[in-house]
Write a protein that holds these residues in place. Structure first.
Motif: not given
Length: 314
Positions: A180-196
């Motif tokens: 639920r942290s911002s760190f975890g959200q960044v990891l999910v963002a990397i998984r979903e769209n690394e370039e973005r």
């Protein structure tokens, strides 16, 4: 009731249930559940890298074994007490992860899978090569007299259960907070769209390295705790099957969910345990059930429940 409160109630309720089960289950199932909780801790470590960051590792047995051998060798050859030896296991896992990460994170996709697999195989062969120190594929036993933490005898079934429960609970709640942290959200963002994610200004490689270290550290602690609670250190835990197991547990339970690794480990463990009581071809039964489950619940048990019913599950 808001989603955050529901999530806390669900996860704390699972921990309360596991604690209560100790007082009602027979000894056989207490032992099984202690083993499942330690292996689920290993799966939760794997889930950080695969489920949240999207990096498919085929070499996580290397971290589990590094923790186990770091603990076992320091205890047997250096006379380190049980509690401190788990710290040696954690350090061993982090050193191996930093070495692997410096090379493997330069690759992507299939390349990352191959590099992690090759590192794990190199680790397995190293254990066999230094057989005089590690006892090769035979492994070695950690005697009851050495398995004492403070005044607690870790070979006692009740102490072992509460030891496994403590490690599982700390990891479970840590993963809940991280997800639920911002760190975890960044990891999910990397998984979903690394370039973005890169375009948004995040240092993706640094986040991946931290995720790898966190994942490997939890896996190493799980390996060390498994060895000290169950009194055995062996090369089997460094073999390729122990790299495949956490992947299966996470896929069955639900990748990218906090509860999924535990549910997947519990399901797989008892599926094999119960089917082996009926037939020697229990792996065939397990395989058929896994195929059916994968077809009808491709996101895993918890992942499918989140998709269809409870979208607030983290």
């Amino acid at each position: 009731m808001d989603d955050l409160r529901k999530s806390w109630l669900l996860h704390l309720g699972v921990l309360a249930l596991l604690l209560a089960l100790h007082f009602v289950l027979p000894a056989y199932h207490q032992g099984n559940l202690a083993r499942i909780m330690v292996l689920a801790t290993f799966a939760m470590g794997y889930n950080i890298l695969f489920g949240y960051t999207g990096l498919l590792s085929l070499g996580h047995a290397l971290f589990f074994a590094a923790g186990m051998y770091g603990m076992g060798l320091s205890m047997v050859h250096l006379g380190v007490p049980a509690g401190v030896s788990v710290g040696f296991g954690l350090i061993a896992g982090l050193v191996v992860a930093a070495t692997l990460g410096s090379l493997a994170l330069r690759t992507e996709g299939v390349g990352f899978m191959i590099v992690t697999l090759m590192f794990a195989q190199a680790g397995y062969l190293t254990i066999l090569y230094f057989g005089q120190l590690t006892r090769g594929d035979e492994g070695f036993v950690i005697h009851q007299a050495e398995r004492v933490f403070l005044w607690l005898d870790l070979s006692d079934p009740s102490t072992r259960y509460f030891g496994a429960f403590s490690v599982f609970s700390v990891t479970f709640l840590t993963l809940f907070v991280v997800a639920r942290s911002s760190f975890g959200q960044v990891l999910v963002a990397i998984r979903e769209n690394e370039e973005r994610t890169v375009m948004l200004g995040y240092n993706v490689r640094r986040y991946k390295l931290v995720a790898l270290l966190l994942s490997a550290g939890i896996s190493a602690v799980a390996g060390a705790v498994y060895g000290v609670l169950f009194g055995y250190v062996g090369a089997t835990f460094a073999s390729v099957q122990y790299s495949i197991f956490p992947l299966l547990w996470v896929l069955l339970g639900g990748a990218g969910t906090v509860l999924g690794p535990f549910i997947g480990t519990l399901f797989m463990f008892y599926l094999i345990d119960l089917s082996s009581g009926f037939t020697s071809a229990y792996m065939l039964i397990a395989g058929v059930v896994l195929v059916v489950l994968t077809l009808f619940a491709p996101r895993g048990i918890v992942g499918t429940m989140r998709q269809r019913f409870w979208k607030w599950i983290p």
